[in-house]
Design a protein around this motif. Structure first.
Motif, PDB file in Angstrom:
ATOM      1  N   VAL A  63       0.973  -1.162  -0.013  1.00  0.00           N
ATOM      2  CA  VAL A  63      -0.048   0.132   0.082  1.00  0.00           C
ATOM      3  C   VAL A  63       0.847   1.067  -0.095  1.00  0.00           C
ATOM      4  CG1 VAL A  63      -1.612   1.219   1.592  1.00  0.00           C
ATOM      5  CG2 VAL A  63      -1.995  -1.136   1.185  1.00  0.00           C
ATOM      6  N   ARG A  64       1.769   1.315   0.917  1.00  0.00           N
ATOM      7  CA  ARG A  64       2.752   2.442   1.027  1.00  0.00           C
ATOM      8  C   ARG A  64       3.540   2.555  -0.726  1.00  0.00           C
ATOM      9  NH1 ARG A  64       5.066   4.743   5.420  1.00  0.00           N
ATOM     10  NH2 ARG A  64       4.803   2.789   6.844  1.00  0.00           N
ATOM     11  N   ARG A  65       4.136   1.404  -0.964  1.00  0.00           N
ATOM     12  CA  ARG A  65       4.778   1.446  -2.431  1.00  0.00           C
ATOM     13  C   ARG A  65       3.897   2.071  -3.533  1.00  0.00           C
ATOM     14  NH1 ARG A  65       4.562  -1.027  -6.721  1.00  0.00           N
ATOM     15  NH2 ARG A  65       3.101  -2.535  -5.891  1.00  0.00           N
ATOM     16  N   GLN A  66       2.416   1.989  -3.433  1.00  0.00           N
ATOM     17  CA  GLN A  66       1.603   2.626  -4.440  1.00  0.00           C
ATOM     18  C   GLN A  66       1.386   3.878  -4.016  1.00  0.00           C
ATOM     19  OE1 GLN A  66      -1.817  -0.395  -5.580  1.00  0.00           O
ATOM     20  NE2 GLN A  66      -0.959  -1.801  -4.120  1.00  0.00           N
ATOM     21  N   GLY A  67       1.720   4.263  -2.818  1.00  0.00           N
ATOM     22  CA  GLY A  67       1.258   5.743  -2.600  1.00  0.00           C
ATOM     23  C   GLY A  67      -0.280   5.986  -2.245  1.00  0.00           C
ATOM     24  N   LEU A  68      -0.879   4.669  -1.669  1.00  0.00           N
ATOM     25  CA  LEU A  68      -2.062   4.732  -1.186  1.00  0.00           C
ATOM     26  C   LEU A  68      -2.190   4.894   0.384  1.00  0.00           C
ATOM     27  CD1 LEU A  68      -3.449   1.982  -3.607  1.00  0.00           C
ATOM     28  CD2 LEU A  68      -3.435   4.452  -3.881  1.00  0.00           C
ATOM     29  N   ARG A  69      -3.339   4.950   0.933  1.00  0.00           N
ATOM     30  CA  ARG A  69      -3.711   5.048   2.345  1.00  0.00           C
ATOM     31  C   ARG A  69      -4.368   3.591   2.888  1.00  0.00           C
ATOM     32  NH1 ARG A  69      -3.772  10.034   4.846  1.00  0.00           N
ATOM     33  NH2 ARG A  69      -3.332   8.834   6.768  1.00  0.00           N
ATOM     34  N   ALA A  70      -4.572   3.191   3.865  1.00  0.00           N
ATOM     35  CA  ALA A  70      -5.146   2.074   4.451  1.00  0.00           C
ATOM     36  C   ALA A  70      -5.943   2.371   5.381  1.00  0.00           C
ATOM     37  CB  ALA A  70      -4.140   0.944   4.941  1.00  0.00           C
ATOM     38  N   VAL A  71      -7.292   1.740   5.279  1.00  0.00           N
ATOM     39  CA  VAL A  71      -8.386   1.748   6.429  1.00  0.00           C
ATOM     40  C   VAL A  71      -8.341   0.345   6.965  1.00  0.00           C
ATOM     41  CG1 VAL A  71     -10.762   2.207   6.598  1.00  0.00           C
ATOM     42  CG2 VAL A  71      -9.535   3.410   4.801  1.00  0.00           C
ATOM     43  N   PRO A  72      -7.880   0.261   8.055  1.00  0.00           N
ATOM     44  CA  PRO A  72      -7.797  -1.142   8.849  1.00  0.00           C
ATOM     45  C   PRO A  72      -9.575  -1.492   9.471  1.00  0.00           C
ATOM     46  CG  PRO A  72      -6.860   0.330  10.076  1.00  0.00           C
ATOM     47  CD  PRO A  72      -7.424   1.073   8.946  1.00  0.00           C
ATOM     48  N   ARG A  73     -10.414  -1.913   8.768  1.00  0.00           N
ATOM     49  CA  ARG A  73     -11.754  -2.217   9.235  1.00  0.00           C
ATOM     50  C   ARG A  73     -11.600  -3.617   9.774  1.00  0.00           C
ATOM     51  NH1 ARG A  73     -15.736  -0.998   4.351  1.00  0.00           N
ATOM     52  NH2 ARG A  73     -15.459   1.511   4.810  1.00  0.00           N
ATOM     53  N   ASP A  90       1.196   5.950   9.957  1.00  0.00           N
ATOM     54  CA  ASP A  90       0.965   7.114   9.005  1.00  0.00           C
ATOM     55  C   ASP A  90       0.296   6.794   7.715  1.00  0.00           C
ATOM     56  OD1 ASP A  90       3.420   5.388   8.660  1.00  0.00           O
ATOM     57  OD2 ASP A  90       3.929   7.097   6.806  1.00  0.00           O
ATOM     58  N   LEU A  91       0.194   5.301   7.691  1.00  0.00           N
ATOM     59  CA  LEU A  91      -0.655   4.726   6.283  1.00  0.00           C
ATOM     60  C   LEU A  91      -1.970   4.861   6.756  1.00  0.00           C
ATOM     61  CD1 LEU A  91       1.170   1.756   5.276  1.00  0.00           C
ATOM     62  CD2 LEU A  91       1.087   4.096   4.048  1.00  0.00           C
ATOM     63  N   VAL A  92      -2.575   4.885   7.939  1.00  0.00           N
ATOM     64  CA  VAL A  92      -3.972   4.907   8.207  1.00  0.00           C
ATOM     65  C   VAL A  92      -4.752   6.178   7.862  1.00  0.00           C
ATOM     66  CG1 VAL A  92      -5.634   4.565  10.126  1.00  0.00           C
ATOM     67  CG2 VAL A  92      -3.457   3.271  10.104  1.00  0.00           C
ATOM     68  N   ALA A  93      -5.640   5.865   7.093  1.00  0.00           N
ATOM     69  CA  ALA A  93      -6.744   7.049   6.797  1.00  0.00           C
ATOM     70  C   ALA A  93      -7.943   6.967   7.530  1.00  0.00           C
ATOM     71  CB  ALA A  93      -6.875   6.966   5.321  1.00  0.00           C
ATOM     72  N   ALA A  94      -8.709   7.673   7.857  1.00  0.00           N
ATOM     73  CA  ALA A  94     -10.117   7.841   8.338  1.00  0.00           C
ATOM     74  C   ALA A  94     -11.014   6.990   7.339  1.00  0.00           C
ATOM     75  CB  ALA A  94     -10.684   9.208   8.307  1.00  0.00           C
ATOM     76  N   ASP A  95     -11.805   6.110   8.049  1.00  0.00           N
ATOM     77  CA  ASP A  95     -12.568   5.226   7.396  1.00  0.00           C
ATOM     78  C   ASP A  95     -13.925   6.114   6.732  1.00  0.00           C
ATOM     79  OD1 ASP A  95     -14.614   3.247   6.552  1.00  0.00           O
ATOM     80  OD2 ASP A  95     -14.324   1.924   8.242  1.00  0.00           O
TER      81      ASP A  95
END
Length: 98
Positions: A63-73, A90-95
């Motif tokens: 996810v980091r390599r792709q420049g995206l953010r993660a939402v851990p539901r 730092d990868l976590v985005a608001a759901d």
């Protein structure tokens, strides 16, 4: 055990394998700039071997390599991120669903 983690976008999941054996999966949904992790399953015969952690670490690195953010539901992914907040918080985005 040599574990390989691969993104399988046609199945909306990351897979952890040892050779041809499927050990674990992390299901996700993609949204605008996000990878929403919804469910993680480790095969019962391999629980407690660190396969889930290997899977989540590799998935989040991708996810980091792709420049995206993660939402851990997924509770497993959310707990893993909490335990590794320094490297992955730092990868976590608001759901987007609140």
């Amino acid at each position: 055990m040599d574990v390989t983690v691969t993104d399988v976008p046609e199945r909306d999941r990351y897979e952890a394998r040892a050779g041809a054996e499927l050990l674990a999966v992390a299901q996700y949904e993609r949204a605008e700039g996000l990878v929403v992790f919804t469910h993680t399953v480790v095969q019962p015969a391999h629980e407690g071997e660190g396969i889930g952690s290997t899977l989540v670490r590799a998935a989040l690195d991708d996810v980091r390599r792709q420049g995206l953010r993660a939402v851990p539901r997924c509770p497993f992914v959310a707990a893993w991120v909490r335990r590794h907040r320094e490297g992955y918080g730092d990868l976590v985005a608001a759901d987007p669903q609140g």
